[in-house]
Structures are given as C-alpha cells and as structure tokens.
Scaffold this motif. Structure first.
Motif, PDB file in Angstrom:
ATOM      1  N   MET A 118       9.443 -10.648 -10.995  1.00 25.31           N
ATOM      2  CA  MET A 118       8.641 -10.327  -9.814  1.00 25.31           C
ATOM      3  C   MET A 118       8.961 -11.342  -8.716  1.00 25.31           C
ATOM      4  O   MET A 118       9.044 -12.535  -8.973  1.00 25.31           O
TER       5      MET A 118
ATOM      6  N   GLY B 243       4.012  -4.315  -6.090  1.00 19.81           N
ATOM      7  CA  GLY B 243       4.462  -2.921  -5.997  1.00 19.81           C
ATOM      8  C   GLY B 243       5.867  -2.731  -6.539  1.00 19.81           C
ATOM      9  O   GLY B 243       6.107  -1.843  -7.360  1.00 19.81           O
ATOM     10  N   ASP B 244       6.790  -3.587  -6.094  1.00 20.60           N
ATOM     11  CA  ASP B 244       8.173  -3.493  -6.589  1.00 20.60           C
ATOM     12  C   ASP B 244       8.213  -3.658  -8.109  1.00 20.60           C
ATOM     13  O   ASP B 244       8.934  -2.937  -8.805  1.00 20.60           O
TER      14      ASP B 244
ATOM     15  N   ALA C 275       6.907  -0.508  -9.827  1.00 23.00           N
ATOM     16  CA  ALA C 275       7.844   0.606  -9.602  1.00 23.00           C
ATOM     17  C   ALA C 275       8.989   0.474 -10.599  1.00 23.00           C
ATOM     18  O   ALA C 275       9.375   1.432 -11.273  1.00 23.00           O
ATOM     19  N   LYS C 276       9.508  -0.741 -10.719  1.00 18.84           N
ATOM     20  CA  LYS C 276      10.613  -1.034 -11.634  1.00 18.84           C
ATOM     21  C   LYS C 276      10.189  -0.749 -13.075  1.00 18.84           C
ATOM     22  O   LYS C 276      10.963  -0.215 -13.877  1.00 18.84           O
TER      23      LYS C 276
ATOM     24  N   GLY D 241       8.336   1.450 -14.020  1.00 13.53           N
ATOM     25  CA  GLY D 241       8.108   2.880 -14.221  1.00 13.53           C
ATOM     26  C   GLY D 241       6.641   3.232 -14.411  1.00 13.53           C
ATOM     27  O   GLY D 241       6.293   4.243 -15.004  1.00 13.53           O
TER      28      GLY D 241
ATOM     29  N   LEU E  20       2.610   5.269 -10.417  1.00 13.41           N
ATOM     30  CA  LEU E  20       2.032   4.795  -9.166  1.00 13.41           C
ATOM     31  C   LEU E  20       1.769   5.970  -8.241  1.00 13.41           C
ATOM     32  O   LEU E  20       2.441   6.993  -8.323  1.00 13.41           O
ATOM     33  N   ALA E  21       0.814   5.798  -7.338  1.00 13.25           N
ATOM     34  CA  ALA E  21       0.535   6.826  -6.345  1.00 13.25           C
ATOM     35  C   ALA E  21       1.663   6.825  -5.308  1.00 13.25           C
ATOM     36  O   ALA E  21       2.428   5.863  -5.219  1.00 13.25           O
ATOM     37  N   GLY E  22       1.765   7.900  -4.543  1.00 13.23           N
ATOM     38  CA  GLY E  22       2.775   7.955  -3.481  1.00 13.23           C
ATOM     39  C   GLY E  22       2.595   6.786  -2.531  1.00 13.23           C
ATOM     40  O   GLY E  22       3.555   6.118  -2.148  1.00 13.23           O
TER      41      GLY E  22
ATOM     42  N   PRO F 244       1.083   3.494  -3.068  1.00  9.68           N
ATOM     43  CA  PRO F 244       0.530   2.713  -4.178  1.00  9.68           C
ATOM     44  C   PRO F 244      -0.712   1.927  -3.754  1.00  9.68           C
ATOM     45  O   PRO F 244      -0.823   1.519  -2.592  1.00  9.68           O
TER      46      PRO F 244
ATOM     47  N   PRO G  79      -1.499  -2.067 -12.028  1.00  7.21           N
ATOM     48  CA  PRO G  79      -1.214  -1.334 -10.784  1.00  7.21           C
ATOM     49  C   PRO G  79      -2.463  -1.084  -9.934  1.00  7.21           C
ATOM     50  O   PRO G  79      -2.348  -0.727  -8.767  1.00  7.21           O
TER      51      PRO G  79
ATOM     52  N   GLN H  31      10.190  11.678 -16.215  1.00  4.34           N
ATOM     53  CA  GLN H  31       9.989  10.814 -15.054  1.00  4.34           C
ATOM     54  C   GLN H  31      10.327  11.582 -13.765  1.00  4.34           C
ATOM     55  O   GLN H  31       9.587  11.523 -12.785  1.00  4.34           O
TER      56      GLN H  31
ATOM     57  N   LYS I 204       4.794  13.935  -7.366  1.00  4.17           N
ATOM     58  CA  LYS I 204       4.335  12.950  -6.383  1.00  4.17           C
ATOM     59  C   LYS I 204       4.874  13.290  -4.989  1.00  4.17           C
ATOM     60  O   LYS I 204       4.148  13.225  -3.990  1.00  4.17           O
TER      61      LYS I 204
ATOM     62  N   MET J 270       2.708  14.262  -1.532  1.00  6.29           N
ATOM     63  CA  MET J 270       2.848  13.643  -0.218  1.00  6.29           C
ATOM     64  C   MET J 270       3.265  14.655   0.834  1.00  6.29           C
ATOM     65  O   MET J 270       2.866  14.577   1.991  1.00  6.29           O
TER      66      MET J 270
ATOM     67  N   ASP K 267      -4.089   6.687  -1.129  1.00  7.22           N
ATOM     68  CA  ASP K 267      -3.143   7.777  -1.348  1.00  7.22           C
ATOM     69  C   ASP K 267      -3.823   9.127  -1.293  1.00  7.22           C
ATOM     70  O   ASP K 267      -3.200  10.126  -0.974  1.00  7.22           O
TER      71      ASP K 267
END
Lengths: 299, 299, 299, 299
Positions: A200, A250-251, A254-255, A257, A260-262, A264, A290, B159, B166, B170, B276
C-alpha cells in the motif's frame, strides 16, 4: 536568538546558569529551577537523560509545594488577552505564546469577551484562568473558558496546575535539544481479510507554521504491513509538530479484488496527527476494510 | 445532451424506447434491456421504483444467461487503452469512461504496458480484461491488472461479470434520475467518556470534478451527538461523488477538559468518503477519543 | 425490607420523610437531603422526574458546599475494612456495601494490608480513603488504593467527592424505583461489506448476584442489522446489573460465503457489559468483520 | 493410530509413501499428491519447509487442472449426510469430518432437510455441495446451504474448489507435525489516554474438544502493554483450536482513576478466537477505553 541548548551542556552548567536556562519554564518562579538543580545535581557524570526527565523533576517539585505556593504560581501568570498584554508587560514566553494563539490581534468584541471571561473566572475562583495556548485557536480557548467556568474551585485549581505543567513542557521544548530517542512507525492491517496490507502506498507530510503541507516521505508497505524503511522519521527529523499520513486504501483494495462500489467508499485516507513529545515513539497505524477504518496513538 | 430521464418517464415508454434509453448499460447487448422490459412490464401503474431495482433486474438476467452468452457479453467490451480506443471506434459510454480514467492520454510507455497486459490477459484467459474505470486512476487499473493476472480463469470470468454489473450501474446513474430516497447522516461518539459528543463543529465538503473541495454545510452536534438538522444531505443534493467531513475533535476535547498534550494528537479530523448509491442511506459516524478514532459506512 | 419507593410517592412526602427516605445517600449528612428538599420543593404538581434529577440536585449541593463541609462529609465515612467495621458500628448502607465487596471476610494478611493502606493514606492526605465498593473486588480496591496514594492531596480530595457522588447514586438506586425511560438496543454492522448484518442470531443473558448467567432473550437481526423487536429490554426488565450479548458471527459470515479459515478466527462473540443507569438508553452495537470487531457504549 | 508425521520424514519418503501419507488430503484424488511429489522433489537436502508450503503446492496443482478434472474432484466428494454416509461407505476422512459436525446423528427431519437441499443443489448446479464441516455446526451448514443455493453455477464451482482446499488444509493438519514457527502475542492499548495499558491482568484459556475451558496461562502486561513473557504460546503448545483471552479491563481503569460508573460498563472483557494455522504468528490485541474496545487478528 541562539539555537537550542543540548542536555549535555545543560547538565554541566552551574546552578545560576541552570536557572537562567530553564527557570523560565515556570512563569516568574525561578525557585522551581533552583530546587530542581539541587535535587538532580546534574553533571558530566550524571547528565539529564531527557527533557521528559527534567520536566518530571520540575513538575514533582511543584506538585509537592504547599497550596499557597501553588496559588502564587498560578497568580504569577497574566490574564489571557488581559491588561498586561495590552500594556506589553508580559514575559517573553507569555508574549510569544499569546501571540501564537492570535490573542494579540483580537477584535474589540473578542477583547471584551475575554475581559468578561477573565473577570467572571477570577471572581468565582479567586485566581487567574490558565490554559496552554501555544497551539490553541481562539475558538478552543473560548470553549475551554466557558466549560471550565462550570467547574468547582478545586477542580480548577488542579486544572490550572496541569496547564502550567503543560506550558512548562512546551517552553522546555523551545529551549532544549531533545534526546535522540523518538521515532515514528506505521502499520496497516486489512481487517476484512485479517492480514497485513501489503504494497500500500503511503505519503507523509508535515504542516509548516504557515499551515502549508510539505511532503517528507513516500512509502510502500511490505508483506508485514509495515514500512520497508521501518521508521518513517527519526532523530532531528522527528520533531514537535503536526503531520499527515495519506494511505492509498482504494488502490490497495482494488488490487486485492475486493468488491468495491463504482465510486468506492474509501480511496485516499488522510490522517492528521500531532507529535508533542520528540523523545517518544509514536506508532500511528491504520486498521482498514473497504468500508471503514480506525487509527490510534500506539507505541 | 438532455438531462437525466425520470423513472416515471422510463416506466411509461414502450419497449424500443426503453431499450434505447437503458439498453446501453450493458455494452453492445440490447438483449439485456429487451428481456428486462418483458420481465418488469413497467407502466404508470407499475412504475420502476428505483435505479437499484432496475439494475438488479438487468443483472439477474445476465447472471441467469448461459456461459456462452456471458462470454459474448464480456468480449463485446473493448480493450482498455486498446486498438479500438486508438481507432476511436468505442461506444460513447466506453469512450467517456476510458477518458475519465485518463486512458486517452497515455504516454508511449504506458500504452505499451497496457497493450502487453491486455495480450497477456487474453492469451491466459481467452477473453478481455474488464474493469470499471470511471473512477479509477491509471495506478489502480495497472495494480488490478497485475493482481488479476494471477487468478484462475473461472475467478476472472466471475470478476469480469461483476465488473460489468458495476459498469452498468454507473451508466444507469448517468442516464436516470435517482429515486428521492437517499440521505446522509452523522453521529459522533466520545468513546473516552462513553457519551455522545455534544457541541462538536463539523464541516461537510464536496469534491468537484476538478478535484476542488467546496463547502456544502457546517454543522454542530447536539446532545445526542447527531446533527441538529438530522440529515446533512437529502434529495438532489445527495448525489454520487466524493465528500469530506472535518470534525473539530481537538476543540471538543479541550472544552471537555480532557488531558491533552501541548500539541494534541488529534485536532481537526478529516474523513473522505465516496457516495456510490444516491438512493441509499449513508450513515458516516465518528467514534473518537483524544488519542484515536474509527469510522465506517453505517446505515 | 419494603420495596423501593416510587418517585411519585417521594415527591409528595414532607421534608422529614423525604430526608428519612433519601437523606442516607450521603453518609451521616442529612443536611444534603434537607437543602435538596428546599431547592426542589417536590409535590404532586412538581414531581421529581427521575433518580438522575434527584442525584444531580443533591450532588450540586455538595459541590457548592465549602471545603470544611466537604471535608466533614469525607471524614464521616468509615475506613474500608477498618475498626468501625470490626466493631460493627457501620451505617446499614456502609455495612452492606463493604460486605458485598467481601471486606467483611478478609484474611489476617488482607486485613493488615488494608489497615496499613488506610493509615498511609490518612497520614498523607489527612482524610479517609473513599471508594465506591459495591461492585468492586478486593483486587480492584487494593489497586485503586495503591494508585491513589501517588496523587496530590487536591486530586484525592476531588476523587473522594467524586466517589461519594457515585456511592450516593448507587444508594438512591436501592431506595427508589427508577423512571420508566431506560432501554437496551443493539445494532450489528458488517464492516467487511459495509452493510448491516442481516439474520445474525444474538442471545442476551443476565448475570445473577451469584454470578450465574440466565438467558433473558434470543434475537435475530433484521435487514437493518437491528433487533426485529427494536428494544432488547425495557421497563422493569431493564435494571442495573451485568449483561452478556453472544453474537453468532461465525454462522453469519459462513452464510455470507466469506472466506473463512477451517477453524474460523471468530465464531461466537461474547460481549459482557454493565448497566449502571436504569433510566438511560444503552445502545451496545457490534461492528464486525471475519477477523475483528469493536463495540462501545452508544446511545 | 500413529502420531503425526514430521515434515522431515515426509520429505525423505519415496513417491508412493508420499502419496499414501498426504494423498488423501484431496478426496479420492491421489493424482494431486503424485504431481505434487514430482514438482517438489522433496529430499533430506530439499525438505518441505511447512504444511503451508505443501498445501500451497497441492492447491496450485488443483487450480491449474482443467475444468473437467476439477469437476471430477468435486463430484468425488460424498453428499453431506447423504446415502454414502448412511451406507457407511465414506472415506475415513469424510466419515470423521461429518461425524464431528454431528451429521451422523441427525433427526428424521434434519435428514430429510439435508436430502432436500442436496437434491436441490445438484439439480441446479450439476455437482455436489461441498463445505468444510469439521468445525461447523448443523446451523452453519444449513445456513450456508440456503445461501449458496442463490449463487450462480460459476460462483459455486469456485466456492466448492475453495472449500476443497480448506478441507485439504485441515486434513494435512491432522496428518503432519507443523513447522515450529507459530506463536501467539498480545498487546493492550488504553485509547482513552493514548498509552499502553500497564499492569493489566490477562488469562488465556483453551477450549477442549468437549467444549470445556482450561486455563493455560495467566499474564500481566508490562509498561509497553505487552506480555512480560513476550509470547503467550509457542511451539507445540500453539496448536489449532479455540482460545479465550480474559482482560481485567475494569481493574485496570479503576487503578488508573478513570471516571467509572458504580456498575462499570466494562469489567472482565472476554475474547474468543480460533487458531487455524499453527505455523503462523497470531497477534490478538485489545484496544480499550472504559466505554468500548476493539480487537482484530494482527500479525
């Protein structure tokens, strides 16, 4: 103005120089410094290990003093934004502290409000209102004022002594070079998966006197969720002040997997914290999922 | 471009207009919209209650489709920063999404890296990499790419479908006017004294598309630690986006007479969060002591 | 011994009956009750709304008393496990409190230790050590004793007054029937997915005087993560005591399909908490992920 | 039944003995063990470092197998509480697992319910329902069953493979002696004062197979809030199972002179947690104030 004095040099001064150097920590009360010198008997072979040790020794002497002596100490302080300030007859220390809090630039109304508060406080408790204001805003000061007016005389007596110790601590920090023992660490834990947050990105910034943020370090967590460098700040870089972590939560998720919301809930997580003791270990971690996080002053 | 369509109007269109309006939510797959219309049979007397209801209906149809149909859906998406983008042959929706993520302004190197990733992904899994990028940065996209290349084909198949849902969500948010059911609330609890934090100042800001913060509200907590106004945001003001609370935790604890350091550990606590779902209730509280805090997405 | 007195009946007694009823809340100091009666002027048309209101009124009168009167109040208390106890010359209230803490069954050594502590305390501060012991163990009492011996006289003076107020509160709770305003609520949030925990089983138990747990309710969370019944306890069932929630966190996450270990980190989560104010709202929530949780006294 | 096999001994067996020893980890699929042996080529000079390493290697082989082979693996498992169980034709491993979950002692109704579920699941997905049941209750199993019936076929295919890996992990734990790398640590932080909780009493208990708690250690935190012994459990004592910390939070805060209620909100704080990986470091801390706490699986 000369640079800060080293604890080594302070430990080898004679009593009068000692009092001249640190006696001002307690407003107009050199006796605190004098008794401290007698107790500690500092010397090259018996140096004062840290500002914390010195402060504890001075504070203990005040705590053990009798009520009248404490009352004198309290009343040796000027009103906040009071006549002494207007008449410019403050000690250098008080002057700097009150100006840093903006008390030397009050509006007519604010001045009136402070005067009213000071009078109400003195008439209720019989001594002056004391608050360590170096890092306080007008709002904070006025809020404390209002709240403390509700206390009992004993509670306020204790509160004032506590504030005086805090003022002394901050004054010693401006006079002396801290021991080289403090440092800052971090740890990021992923509470959704119960494992350290690996890889991170984290940025550390420092807030300048003018309130500007300046980057002082960029980090990436390792597989144990800690900084590869171990310590984020050490030595002289680890000084009293206000700092800010920014965690790229967030990153990270996301990494991972994570679902997450559109848009986040969490992306960049900012964390602003103050360092008051440059000789101490500050551990300021982040526990995150998250959808939430927590942080605290660890060690 | 016209303003968003109301759910009432959408509910009274015929099948072809319905598909024209929302069929694009699923890339080049009008069949999803067509079947959805047949299932929901929307009308003035049977209106679609919310975007969430519509999205759930469309998603279910995709989930129940057979593997080949899902594979077609996945492969109907363009590569991220791929040939289609260069050839400017993207759907309007994809074009906007990729540009918002900055994929239309990559450096040579970045472009090469994306091409390499896309090829590696397709050769391993046999379908294209899909990620909802509207709110993602290049870093996030590349990190996801690297991480997901480690998955099994089945995991990636799932995925991709999840990402497609998602994206559809959006897209629907840009097409339709959300139901008027969403709002934002707050609560501040003092965990050191186990009581609601009374009289704490809070500011709410909104992050503009350009990344500028704009104040949209100032609040003070009541004796229950909640906003006197109850809801911080409702109706049209409560929209998809990134928001920031700033809690004046330092002033609060100073007022409470808590034992604070000269440079307090916590002063202004910032809290950045994304919304979101504009039809949902977001409760974003703060649990704080002078030395730590936690927050989460509540309801 | 008669049942507790209702606030309605207390509000319609004359001054002497009033003092007879609640005057004992402050050890050997009927004046507190007398002044309280004059201040509140309770009557059928001006009833005392709650034990909290009465206690606040009595406490205020003590706080506003001068130092000598407070000192008398402090010294009107017996030593803990002291001569008065041995000579069986305690007030009924003190007798019951000390026996509940097991101070009437100390070993020779323990007795010696208490005597030593009492003497050390009195010789340092000039008044007796006061601690609300009704719910304290010997360990707790001895730990407090050691810790407080390090304080200053003023700090201890304040501490004793605070303890006396706490003792008064607990005495009033044994004398009076609380107002019917208290209740217990719960909320379970899934911080891994950022949504309320739906369909989680929860059991509530109450600890008897003998330390035995007895089930007083079984619940299942609804889609908002709250108890379908809303309140877990209300009215007379919501009384001072120690309670225990057990949350079936493991079943919940298994059902959610969370990635759990073969031996999950969390299965049944126990949460033991005390209710001190039967007139208050206690909100005792759980914020949980498969790998961690937090709880707090909410409202 | 012989004691567990050491990793050293396993590393020096030939291929057939290797498969005989660990091949049963994957139900009726010796090929997983065979390929693993070829990949790892274990020997005295190339020993298998840990059960985790072995499990990861076996899992990878399964993940890389084609869909049909995975489907065979899934379908090589018996129904839970199914005909095979009744006919007593289960593998030893499955038999033990199902009996530990109480599936060999179901009522008529429960049996009927399981049969109904198994049939519904197979008719929807075309393969058998798989759940690692060794530590699951009937409730957990039925809740998972109901929840997973709502998934898509692909999601369930992935879920079954994940469950099979979990089953393999637990089987390997019963066969092999874990590497001597695991241990348990603790840390208690006082979030109200922002410092480590010094001198707090903690007891550690272990839950026996019969559900009885047995004390395995008593500890007191040091000035850093950690156990003076550093590690609470190491080596063979640190084994798979369910453990319980009890933190004497009430005594700690009483000693600290915190403002506690007569009936404190927190007194003894219980914390029940499971250890699934005996080769790993489990850090299970407590962050507490007088009115709330949090804990998590740290490292």
């Amino acid at each position: 103005m000369p640079g800060p004095l080293s604890l080594a040099d302070l430990s080898t001064t004679n009593d009068s120089d000692f009092v001249a150097a640190v006696g001002g920590a307690y407003e107009k009360s050199p006796w605190v410094g004098e008794v401290t010198f007698k107790k500690l008997k500092p010397s090259a072979s018996n140096p004062i290990a840290s500002i914390a040790v010195l402060h504890a020794a001075m504070a203990k002497i005040v705590d053990l003093a009798d009520v009248d002596k404490k009352l004198d100490l309290i009343n040796s302080h000027p009103d906040l934004a009071g006549k002494a300030a207007l008449a410019d007859s403050l000690t250098e220390e008080s002057k700097e502290e009150q100006s840093k809090a903006g008390l030397n630039s009050l509006t007519e109304d604010e001045l009136a409000r402070f005067t009213k508060m000071n009078d109400a406080y003195k008439s209720k408790f019989g001594f002056v209102f004391i608050l360590a204001v170096r890092n306080a805003t007008k709002t904070t000061i006025l809020k404390s004022f209002e709240a403390r007016l509700k206390n009992t005389r004993m509670q306020e007596f204790e509160q004032c002594i506590a504030q005086i110790h805090k003022i002394a601590w901050m004054r010693l920090l401006t006079i002396l070079e801290p021991a080289d023992t403090g440092f800052l660490t971090c740890h990021v834990l992923d509470t959704a998966s119960g494992k350290p947050a690996d890889d991170m990105e984290i940025v550390l910034e420092r807030l300048s006197g003018e309130g500007q943020l300046g980057v002082i370090g960029s980090f990436v967590t390792n597989s144990d969720g800690r900084l590869t460098s171990g310590r984020a700040l050490t030595g002289k870089d680890f000084s009293v002040g206000v700092y800010k972590w920014t965690f790229e939560v967030g990153d990270y998720f996301a990494k991972e997997g994570a679902k997450l919301a559109g848009t986040p809930f969490l992306t960049s997580v900012p964390l602003i914290f103050g360092i008051d003791n440059p000789e101490d270990h500050y551990h300021v971690p982040l526990l995150c999922s998250p959808y939430g996080y927590s942080t605290y002053r660890g060690s």
